[in-house]
Design a protein around this motif. Sequence first.
Motif, mmCIF file in Angstrom:
data_model
loop_
_atom_site.group_PDB
_atom_site.id
_atom_site.type_symbol
_atom_site.label_atom_id
_atom_site.label_comp_id
_atom_site.label_asym_id
_atom_site.label_seq_id
_atom_site.Cartn_x
_atom_site.Cartn_y
_atom_site.Cartn_z
ATOM 1 N N LEU A 94 0.926 -0.993 -0.054
ATOM 2 C CA LEU A 94 -0.370 -0.206 0.153
ATOM 3 C C LEU A 94 1.461 1.861 0.161
ATOM 4 O O LEU A 94 0.594 2.478 -0.182
ATOM 5 C CB LEU A 94 -0.942 0.167 1.183
ATOM 6 N N GLY A 95 2.066 1.145 0.346
ATOM 7 C CA GLY A 95 2.840 2.157 0.118
ATOM 8 C C GLY A 95 4.530 2.172 -0.162
ATOM 9 O O GLY A 95 4.673 1.731 -0.663
ATOM 10 N N GLY A 96 5.056 2.827 1.211
ATOM 11 C CA GLY A 96 6.727 2.692 0.946
ATOM 12 C C GLY A 96 7.022 1.803 1.641
ATOM 13 O O GLY A 96 6.632 0.958 2.130
ATOM 14 N N VAL A 97 8.492 1.954 1.946
ATOM 15 C CA VAL A 97 9.546 1.202 2.745
ATOM 16 C C VAL A 97 8.890 0.651 4.138
ATOM 17 O O VAL A 97 9.215 -0.929 4.331
ATOM 18 C CB VAL A 97 10.522 1.360 2.704
ATOM 19 N N ASN A 98 8.330 1.460 4.655
ATOM 20 C CA ASN A 98 7.790 1.319 6.486
ATOM 21 C C ASN A 98 6.676 0.334 5.951
ATOM 22 O O ASN A 98 6.714 -0.540 6.608
ATOM 23 C CB ASN A 98 7.390 2.171 6.422
ATOM 24 N N LEU A 99 5.662 0.566 5.151
ATOM 25 C CA LEU A 99 4.912 -0.350 5.105
ATOM 26 C C LEU A 99 4.864 -1.806 4.864
ATOM 27 O O LEU A 99 4.931 -2.823 5.139
ATOM 28 C CB LEU A 99 3.516 0.415 4.247
#
Length: 388
Positions: A94-99
Amino acid sequence: MTPARKTQILLILGIIFISINLRTSIASVGPLIPFIREDLGISNGLAGFLTTLSLITFAIFSLFAPGIGKYLGLGRAIFLGILIVLFGVIIRVLGGVNLLFFGTALTGIGIVIANVLMIPFFKAKIPHKLGLMTAILSTGMSLFAAIASGISVPLALDWNLGWRGSLASWGILMGLALLCWIPQLEPKPTAAQRSIFPGKNVWKSRLAWQVTLFMGAQSVMYFTMVTWLPDMLIFKGMSPTHAGLALSYMQMISLIGTFFAPELLMRLKQQSWVISGVAMGYLIGFSLLFFTQSLVIFAALTLIGIGSGASLSIAYTLISLRTAEDQTTARLSGMVQSAGYVLAALGPLLFGISLDFIGNWDLLIWFLLLMSVQFLFFGIPAGKDRKI
């Protein structure tokens, strides 16, 4: 169709769908790492950590899975595990590196909860089909891991799903698994029921440690081979394409051992001679890797592949055979898989470090031969007819 027959079919169908979801969310990542790295702008090391993170969560949460199963009941806990995997698969795209990393950690947590508790579930619900169910579990995991590895890139490119759509598509099978598993959602155990069979302390059992170190040896051999075999074969003169096909062949031929080993073990009072036979196959197979002839390497990978598949099924079956109470089975399953994944993470890393210092690919073969000896040393006593 009688109600009992219908119940049994739904149970087996649920087990099949659970098994095929215990590796797909991990195996589908490796081939897509170049696309993930390019899209998110992360380093090779950080991209490679995606696999390591899964092994770390396996090792840690294997220890908590028996307690979750005792509190919720095995059927409910397994359902929760697959539900967490589904959430993780969705969140990580759903998103970037953290997700990406948060979702990956969730998939690891969910997988290990279900994985650890499937063996005690079999023993509690269908002990008369323990060998067959263990075979289905191991074969489903191995087969769909290979399928996920093979079709992830075509899903991303040929079907225009991109790496996010490719990874998310496996959520369909997880949703089906949850639907099929609904009939197994029994009421949560009461405090009185949970206290009837508290289970034994497996960490103080010599037999438990023998089963655990046996599992550790097979885990180290498998993950080290998967990580380093293609590079070694390329060094010996094989093309990169053929080296990749060789690894795929080893994994596919392993399904023979994976499926047939549990039923054989269940027919025997002691399993030590089967373990000894598999160990001899490992020793011969790994020794043949010193040679460079294609036919010899093919024979080596055949022996190693069948042994690798049998080893996983043997380890799972021993968890059931060496325990009496369901809760002890769950605790041993958690202990065995926790230690196994720790060693699985360390094996390829330690060999890679050693290779940097020594620079000789024969070291890999000697390392695998050493692990075969450990496999035999702990496998023989683990295969004797005893209970923890």
